[in-house]
Design an enzyme around this catalytic site. Structure first.
Site, PDB file in Angstrom:
ATOM      1  N   LYS A  50       0.836  -1.202   0.000  1.00  0.00           N
ATOM      2  CA  LYS A  50       0.000   0.000   0.000  1.00  0.00           C
ATOM      3  C   LYS A  50       0.874   1.258   0.000  1.00  0.00           C
ATOM      4  O   LYS A  50       0.710   2.146  -0.840  1.00  0.00           O
ATOM      5  CB  LYS A  50      -0.933  -0.019   1.218  1.00  0.00           C
ATOM      6  CG  LYS A  50      -1.842   1.176   1.276  1.00  0.00           C
ATOM      7  CD  LYS A  50      -2.622   1.223   2.571  1.00  0.00           C
ATOM      8  CE  LYS A  50      -2.825   2.662   2.979  1.00  0.00           C
ATOM      9  NZ  LYS A  50      -3.089   2.844   4.391  1.00  0.00           N
ATOM     10  N   ASP A 103      -6.619   0.857   0.199  1.00  0.00           N
ATOM     11  CA  ASP A 103      -6.786   1.284   1.596  1.00  0.00           C
ATOM     12  C   ASP A 103      -8.160   0.818   2.076  1.00  0.00           C
ATOM     13  O   ASP A 103      -8.858   0.080   1.378  1.00  0.00           O
ATOM     14  CB  ASP A 103      -6.620   2.813   1.715  1.00  0.00           C
ATOM     15  CG  ASP A 103      -7.666   3.561   0.919  1.00  0.00           C
ATOM     16  OD1 ASP A 103      -8.648   2.944   0.451  1.00  0.00           O
ATOM     17  OD2 ASP A 103      -7.518   4.779   0.750  1.00  0.00           O
TER      18      ASP A 103
END
Ligand code: SF4
Length: 218
Positions: A129, A147
Site C-alpha cells: 500500500k 486502503d
C-alpha cells in the site's frame, strides 16, 4: 496473479462506474497527505496506518519542522520520536520503522526514495500500500492503492470478493484500465468519505445505485 475472465457486460458496467466517478470527483491527481519531498510522503504514509490523514497532517506539520532531513530521522532518538508521533497510534513500531527506513534510504539509496516496488517493500514499515502511494504520487507509475475505502467499496460494487489487500490489488489491476489505477483510489476515498461511508452508506443518494451490486443497498 488474478487474470479472471471479464464479460462484455461487466466491462460495460465497470466503464459506466468509472465515467460517473470521473464526473462526480476529481480527475486530477492529488495527495491527501501533506508533504514537500518524496521521503516526507513516505514517512507520512507509514504514519497513516490505522490513522486518519487529518491526524497525520497535524502531526507532520510539527514533525517535519523538527526533523528537517532524512539524516535527522536516521539519527533520531527512538523514545523521543515515539513521543513526537504518539497520537498517530502504533507509535512503537512506527518510530522504529521510520528510523530504520531512513537509515536504509541514506546508506543504500543516497537519500533517494526508490520507485521499484521490490525496493520500496524492502524498506522497514513499507508494504504494497505504502509502496503504491509513492509510485503513484511521486513517480506517476500506474498503481492501485488498496486502503480501507478501496477495500470496502470495491467489495460493495462487486469488483472483488477478496479480503486480502494484495489479492484485491491484483483483481482490480485486471478489471480497471491502467489510466484509472491512480485515480480510482482518489475517487473512492472521496466517495467513501461523502456517500458510501463505512457505518451508514447513503445508498438512496448514491449516483452509483443502479450499478452497485451490494445486496444491502436500500
Ligand atoms: S449504492 Fe450504496 S453501497 Fe453501493 S456504492 Fe452507493 S452508497 Fe455504496
Amino acid at each position: 496473479m488474478a487474470n479472471r475472465r471479464i464479460t462484455k457486460a461487466e466491462r460495460e458496467r465497470v466503464d459506466k462506474i468509472l465515467t460517473l466517478l470521473d464526473e462526480y470527483y476529481t480527475t486530477e491527481y492529488k495527495c491527501y497527505l501533506n508533504h514537500e519531498t518524496p521521503w516526507q510522503l513516505l514517512i507520512a504514509t507509514i504514519l497513516s496506518a490505522q490513522c486518519t490523514d487529518e491526524r497525520v497532517n497535524l502531526v507532520t506539520k510539527d514533525l517535519f519542522k523538527k526533523y528537517k532531513t532524512l539524516e535527522d530521522f536516521a539519527g533520531a532518538d527512538l523514545k523521543e520520536l515515539e513521543k513526537d508521533i504518539h497520537s498517530t497510534g502504533f507509535y512503537h513500531n512506527k518510530a522504529k520503522n521510520i528510523i530504520e527506513c531512513a537509515k536504509t534510504l541514506v546508506t543504500e539509496y543516497g537519500g533517494v526514495v526508490p520507485k521499484e516496488i521490490d525496493k520500496l517493500t524492502g524498506l522497514a514499515g513499507v508494504g504494497r500500500k505504502t509502496a503504491n502511494v509513492i509510485r503513484g504520487n511521486i513517480y506517476h507509475e500506474p498503481s492501485i492503492v488498496v486502503d480501507t475505502h478501496v477495500k470496502r467499496i470495491s467489495g460493495k460494487l462487486g469488483f472483488t470478493k477478496a479480503e486480502d489487500p494484495e489479492k484485491i490489488e491484483f483483481e482490480l489491476m485486471d478489471l480497471l484500465p491502467k489510466d484509472h489505477w491512480i485515480l480510482y483510489n482518489l475517487q473512492i476515498i472521496a466517495h467513501g468519505r461523502s456517500i458510501c461511508t463505512a457505518r451508514n452508506p447513503k445508498c438512496t443518494e448514491c449516483f452509483l445505485y443502479d450499478l452497485c451490486k451490494w445486496k444491502g443497498k436500500s
